[in-house]
Design a protein around this motif. Structure first.
Motif, PDB file in Angstrom:
ATOM      1  N   VAL A 131     -38.391  25.314  58.171  1.00  0.00           N
ATOM      2  CA  VAL A 131     -37.559  24.140  57.922  1.00  0.00           C
ATOM      3  C   VAL A 131     -36.161  24.384  58.468  1.00  0.00           C
ATOM      4  CG1 VAL A 131     -38.843  23.345  55.903  1.00  0.00           C
ATOM      5  CG2 VAL A 131     -37.001  24.978  55.616  1.00  0.00           C
ATOM      6  N   LEU A 132     -35.516  23.297  58.810  1.00  0.00           N
ATOM      7  CA  LEU A 132     -34.153  23.385  59.319  1.00  0.00           C
ATOM      8  C   LEU A 132     -33.170  23.515  58.161  1.00  0.00           C
ATOM      9  CD1 LEU A 132     -34.229  20.560  62.026  1.00  0.00           C
ATOM     10  CD2 LEU A 132     -34.292  23.020  62.416  1.00  0.00           C
ATOM     11  N   ALA A 133     -32.103  24.217  58.424  1.00  0.00           N
ATOM     12  CA  ALA A 133     -31.025  24.324  57.439  1.00  0.00           C
ATOM     13  C   ALA A 133     -30.322  22.964  57.341  1.00  0.00           C
ATOM     14  CB  ALA A 133     -30.045  25.406  57.867  1.00  0.00           C
ATOM     15  N   ASP A 138     -27.836  17.889  59.812  1.00  0.00           N
ATOM     16  CA  ASP A 138     -26.662  17.043  60.039  1.00  0.00           C
ATOM     17  C   ASP A 138     -26.303  16.996  61.525  1.00  0.00           C
ATOM     18  OD1 ASP A 138     -26.463  16.433  57.360  1.00  0.00           O
ATOM     19  OD2 ASP A 138     -25.014  18.039  56.924  1.00  0.00           O
ATOM     20  N   ASP A 139     -26.336  18.162  62.180  1.00  0.00           N
ATOM     21  CA  ASP A 139     -26.039  18.219  63.614  1.00  0.00           C
ATOM     22  C   ASP A 139     -27.045  17.395  64.417  1.00  0.00           C
ATOM     23  OD1 ASP A 139     -23.897  19.874  63.076  1.00  0.00           O
ATOM     24  OD2 ASP A 139     -24.967  21.730  63.644  1.00  0.00           O
ATOM     25  N   LEU A 140     -28.295  17.465  64.023  1.00  0.00           N
ATOM     26  CA  LEU A 140     -29.342  16.718  64.721  1.00  0.00           C
ATOM     27  C   LEU A 140     -29.116  15.218  64.598  1.00  0.00           C
ATOM     28  CD1 LEU A 140     -32.130  16.777  66.185  1.00  0.00           C
ATOM     29  CD2 LEU A 140     -33.159  16.629  63.915  1.00  0.00           C
ATOM     30  N   LEU A 141     -28.801  14.768  63.396  1.00  0.00           N
ATOM     31  CA  LEU A 141     -28.613  13.332  63.189  1.00  0.00           C
ATOM     32  C   LEU A 141     -27.333  12.817  63.847  1.00  0.00           C
ATOM     33  CD1 LEU A 141     -29.825  12.979  59.490  1.00  0.00           C
ATOM     34  CD2 LEU A 141     -31.066  12.405  61.574  1.00  0.00           C
TER      35      LEU A 141
END
Length: 173
Positions: A131-133, A138-141
């Motif tokens: 899973v992503l941290a 947040d960075d992805l979105l």
């Protein structure tokens, strides 16, 4: 000269009187691959993988008769797969292919009983996905920039992916 037709009444009578007839594995493997495509509607990649597994079996089998194999012989084949360093998932897939092939030979009347069904396979571990941290999410979105023409669409797609767990191909369709 009497021509032996696979699955014919004559072949079955000959098998009962003289024991199992030799089974040419290579010819039956090709026939089985066609059956998987046309009757079972399996994907080409699956048929190709099963074909590789059965070619490995055919190579191991050599000149031996498939019908004369015992469970101990089939277990030896599984041991060879493990000794060759195949991953447990590859060994399991090979066993599935072998069981399906023997079931096909039984369906065609080539084998009277299916010894491959007696082979056991080890339980495979279920992999837990990484899973992503929270910071990475947040960075992805935030990745679609405000100056990008399609930023709203891209953000909506990313939010949909994150919220639903859908595959990227499902969302793009």
């Amino acid at each position: 000269m009497i021509k032996k037709v696979p699955g014919s009444r004559l072949q079955k009578l000959l098998q009962q009187k003289s024991g199992p007839a030799p089974v040419a594995a290579a010819a039956w493997i090709e026939s089985w691959a066609g059956y998987l495509r046309s009757e079972c509607h399996l994907a080409d990649n699956t048929v190709a993988a099963y074909g590789r597994d059965l070619r490995r079996f055919s190579h191991w089998l050599g000149k031996r008769n498939v019908a004369a194999l015992k469970v101990s012989g089939l277990s030896d084949f599984v041991g060879v797969l493990r000794d060759d360093g195949l991953a447990p998932s590859s060994v399991a897939r090979c066993l599935v292919a072998l069981k399906m092939f023997f079931r096909y030979l039984q369906l065609e009347g080539v084998l009277l009983d299916n010894k491959a069904e007696l082979l056991g396979s080890q339980k495979l571990w279920q992999r837990v996905p990484e899973v992503l941290a929270p910071d990475a999410i947040d960075d992805l979105l935030r990745a679609p920039g405000r100056l990008d023409r399609l930023a709203v669409r891209d953000r909506a797609l990313l939010e949909t992916l994150y919220a639903t767990g859908c595959r990227a191909s499902e969302v793009s369709n």
